[in-house]
Design an enzyme around this catalytic site. Structure first.
Site, PDB file in Angstrom:
ATOM      1  N   LYS A  56       2.783 -10.011  -0.215  1.00 58.30           N
ATOM      2  CA  LYS A  56       3.694 -10.987  -0.780  1.00 58.30           C
ATOM      3  C   LYS A  56       4.930 -10.311  -1.354  1.00 58.30           C
ATOM      4  O   LYS A  56       5.933 -10.944  -1.637  1.00 58.30           O
ATOM      5  CB  LYS A  56       3.005 -11.745  -1.921  1.00 58.30           C
ATOM      6  CG  LYS A  56       1.726 -12.419  -1.536  1.00 58.30           C
ATOM      7  CD  LYS A  56       1.034 -12.973  -2.811  1.00 58.30           C
ATOM      8  CE  LYS A  56      -0.365 -13.394  -2.495  1.00 58.30           C
ATOM      9  NZ  LYS A  56      -1.125 -13.698  -3.741  1.00 58.30           N
ATOM     10  N   GLY A  57       4.832  -8.992  -1.530  1.00 55.03           N
ATOM     11  CA  GLY A  57       5.851  -8.277  -2.290  1.00 55.03           C
ATOM     12  C   GLY A  57       7.265  -8.371  -1.745  1.00 55.03           C
ATOM     13  O   GLY A  57       8.233  -8.270  -2.497  1.00 55.03           O
ATOM     14  N   GLU A 112       9.759  -4.171   3.980  1.00 48.50           N
ATOM     15  CA  GLU A 112       8.705  -3.826   3.000  1.00 48.50           C
ATOM     16  C   GLU A 112       9.281  -3.799   1.595  1.00 48.50           C
ATOM     17  O   GLU A 112      10.441  -3.440   1.406  1.00 48.50           O
ATOM     18  CB  GLU A 112       8.158  -2.424   3.312  1.00 48.50           C
ATOM     19  CG  GLU A 112       6.850  -2.403   4.067  1.00 48.50           C
ATOM     20  CD  GLU A 112       5.623  -2.671   3.189  1.00 48.50           C
ATOM     21  OE1 GLU A 112       5.755  -3.304   2.120  1.00 48.50           O
ATOM     22  OE2 GLU A 112       4.530  -2.241   3.581  1.00 48.50           O
ATOM     23  N   ASP A 113       8.443  -4.109   0.623  1.00 48.81           N
ATOM     24  CA  ASP A 113       8.886  -4.004  -0.762  1.00 48.81           C
ATOM     25  C   ASP A 113       8.961  -2.540  -1.199  1.00 48.81           C
ATOM     26  O   ASP A 113       9.976  -2.066  -1.681  1.00 48.81           O
ATOM     27  CB  ASP A 113       7.960  -4.804  -1.692  1.00 48.81           C
ATOM     28  CG  ASP A 113       6.475  -4.473  -1.490  1.00 48.81           C
ATOM     29  OD1 ASP A 113       6.121  -3.655  -0.622  1.00 48.81           O
ATOM     30  OD2 ASP A 113       5.641  -5.060  -2.220  1.00 48.81           O
ATOM     31  N   LYS A 144       8.831   5.884  -2.949  1.00 48.70           N
ATOM     32  CA  LYS A 144       8.477   6.914  -3.934  1.00 48.70           C
ATOM     33  C   LYS A 144       8.181   8.189  -3.150  1.00 48.70           C
ATOM     34  O   LYS A 144       7.031   8.435  -2.783  1.00 48.70           O
ATOM     35  CB  LYS A 144       7.204   6.514  -4.689  1.00 48.70           C
ATOM     36  CG  LYS A 144       7.339   5.298  -5.582  1.00 48.70           C
ATOM     37  CD  LYS A 144       6.002   5.081  -6.279  1.00 48.70           C
ATOM     38  CE  LYS A 144       5.891   3.729  -6.902  1.00 48.70           C
ATOM     39  NZ  LYS A 144       4.526   3.435  -7.359  1.00 48.70           N
ATOM     40  N   PHE A 165       4.690   3.280 -11.649  1.00 51.28           N
ATOM     41  CA  PHE A 165       4.298   1.975 -11.129  1.00 51.28           C
ATOM     42  C   PHE A 165       5.320   0.949 -11.590  1.00 51.28           C
ATOM     43  O   PHE A 165       5.592   0.827 -12.782  1.00 51.28           O
ATOM     44  CB  PHE A 165       2.896   1.590 -11.604  1.00 51.28           C
ATOM     45  CG  PHE A 165       2.338   0.446 -10.809  1.00 51.28           C
ATOM     46  CD1 PHE A 165       1.711   0.672  -9.597  1.00 51.28           C
ATOM     47  CD2 PHE A 165       2.472  -0.855 -11.261  1.00 51.28           C
ATOM     48  CE1 PHE A 165       1.221  -0.385  -8.840  1.00 51.28           C
ATOM     49  CE2 PHE A 165       1.991  -1.926 -10.510  1.00 51.28           C
ATOM     50  CZ  PHE A 165       1.361  -1.675  -9.301  1.00 51.28           C
ATOM     51  N   VAL A 166       5.898   0.234 -10.632  1.00 49.30           N
ATOM     52  CA  VAL A 166       6.963  -0.706 -10.977  1.00 49.30           C
ATOM     53  C   VAL A 166       6.588  -2.142 -10.625  1.00 49.30           C
ATOM     54  O   VAL A 166       5.753  -2.384  -9.752  1.00 49.30           O
ATOM     55  CB  VAL A 166       8.300  -0.321 -10.285  1.00 49.30           C
ATOM     56  CG1 VAL A 166       8.868   0.959 -10.864  1.00 49.30           C
ATOM     57  CG2 VAL A 166       8.128  -0.199  -8.769  1.00 49.30           C
ATOM     58  N   ASP A 172       4.092  -6.820  -7.924  1.00 43.83           N
ATOM     59  CA  ASP A 172       3.178  -7.336  -8.941  1.00 43.83           C
ATOM     60  C   ASP A 172       2.326  -6.255  -9.575  1.00 43.83           C
ATOM     61  O   ASP A 172       2.182  -5.148  -9.047  1.00 43.83           O
ATOM     62  CB  ASP A 172       2.223  -8.352  -8.312  1.00 43.83           C
ATOM     63  CG  ASP A 172       1.142  -7.669  -7.458  1.00 43.83           C
ATOM     64  OD1 ASP A 172       1.501  -6.850  -6.592  1.00 43.83           O
ATOM     65  OD2 ASP A 172      -0.061  -7.931  -7.674  1.00 43.83           O
TER      66      ASP A 172
HETATM   67  P1  IMP Z   1       1.068   2.609   0.127  1.00 43.44           P
HETATM   68  O1  IMP Z   1       0.083   2.289   1.214  1.00 43.44           O
HETATM   69  O2  IMP Z   1       0.500   3.609  -0.839  1.00 43.44           O
HETATM   70  O3  IMP Z   1       2.421   3.039   0.632  1.00 43.44           O
HETATM   71  O4  IMP Z   1       1.216   1.312  -0.752  1.00 43.44           O
HETATM   72  C1  IMP Z   1       2.052   0.295  -0.390  1.00 43.44           C
HETATM   73  C2  IMP Z   1       1.714  -0.974  -1.127  1.00 43.44           C
HETATM   74  O5  IMP Z   1       1.145  -0.722  -2.427  1.00 43.44           O
HETATM   75  C3  IMP Z   1       3.006  -1.728  -1.388  1.00 43.44           C
HETATM   76  O6  IMP Z   1       3.334  -2.574  -0.296  1.00 43.44           O
HETATM   77  C4  IMP Z   1       2.684  -2.464  -2.658  1.00 43.44           C
HETATM   78  O7  IMP Z   1       2.009  -3.665  -2.360  1.00 43.44           O
HETATM   79  C5  IMP Z   1       1.732  -1.539  -3.407  1.00 43.44           C
HETATM   80  N1  IMP Z   1       2.460  -0.690  -4.371  1.00 43.44           N
HETATM   81  C6  IMP Z   1       2.691   0.631  -4.292  1.00 43.44           C
HETATM   82  N2  IMP Z   1       3.377   1.077  -5.361  1.00 43.44           N
HETATM   83  C7  IMP Z   1       3.591  -0.003  -6.131  1.00 43.44           C
HETATM   84  C8  IMP Z   1       4.292  -0.204  -7.383  1.00 43.44           C
HETATM   85  O8  IMP Z   1       4.857   0.722  -8.010  1.00 43.44           O
HETATM   86  N3  IMP Z   1       4.306  -1.477  -7.848  1.00 43.44           N
HETATM   87  C9  IMP Z   1       3.712  -2.513  -7.203  1.00 43.44           C
HETATM   88  N4  IMP Z   1       3.074  -2.381  -6.037  1.00 43.44           N
HETATM   89  C10 IMP Z   1       3.020  -1.139  -5.502  1.00 43.44           C
END
Ligand code: IMP
Length: 191
Positions: A56-57, A112-113, A144, A165-166, A172
């Protein structure tokens, strides 16, 4: 496991997680999205990109981004669940909602968010690539870089942020804070 949030109904949070310092304010978001849209419009001139918003992000980002595009475009959505705890993903991803239509021969732009470890996006790209799009690129509002576990080609990046963490602007914590019009650090505060 996601931590429970405790606040009085509709009232101000006195304890528990809450927005901390602002990482990207609303004006900077709007300005950067305008720049990204200009770059995408120029790169996709003469084509009709299909934006794939990752729920949903990415809802606010994809809707603001597509309103600023100057090329005709279409949008579809996917929802994925990444197994893990509240603040990190494991890379094991399950599709909760798939695209409505095939993407074979389409110019697909995944919106992507945030890309954190990159594991979720890596899975998503593998899945989409197997469907034979004409092109497949990524536009991520936030990344990140310090947390990356997989090297991924991200064509368009809004902001690189430190390992915090944001929340806000779609992001969310335990489903809360998506509606903040800016991006802030999550502040954990004991009650
Ligand atoms: P990844 O697989 O570790 O790259 O995680 C990606 C997903 O984790 C994102 O699409 C978000 O839904 C969630 N996520 C990662 N970091 C954050 C953050 O700082 N705040 C909120 N959601 C996050």
């Amino acid at each position: 496991m996601r931590a429970g949030l405790s606040d009085s109904a509709g009232g101000e949070r006195t304890h528990g997680p809450r927005p901390g310092s602002v990482v990207v304010d609303a004006q900077a978001l709007a300005e950067r999205i305008r720049q990204l849209a200009a770059a995408i419009s120029s790169d996709y001139a003469g084509r009709v990109p299909l934006l794939v918003g990752v729920l949903k992000g990415a809802v606010f980002f994809v809707s603001d981004l597509m309103r600023a595009l100057e090329v005709p475009c279409e949008v579809d959505f996917m929802a994925v669940a990444s197994y893990g705890d509240a603040t990190s993903s494991s890379g094991v991803v399950r599709i909760l909602k798939d695209l409505d239509r095939p993407i074979e021969g389409r110019d697909v732009l995944v919106v992507e968010d945030i890309v954190d470890s990159g594991l979720t996006l890596s899975y998503l790209l593998r899945t989409l690539r197997a469907r034979g799009p004409a092109s497949l690129e990524v536009c991520a509002l936030l990344t990140k870089p310090e947390r990356r576990k997989i090297d991924l080609p991200i064509r368009y990046v809004g902001f690189e942020i430190p390992d915090r963490f944001v929340i806000g602007y779609g992001l969310d914590f335990a489903e809360r804070f998506r509606n903040l019009p800016f991006i802030a650090e999550l502040e954990e505060r004991g009650g």
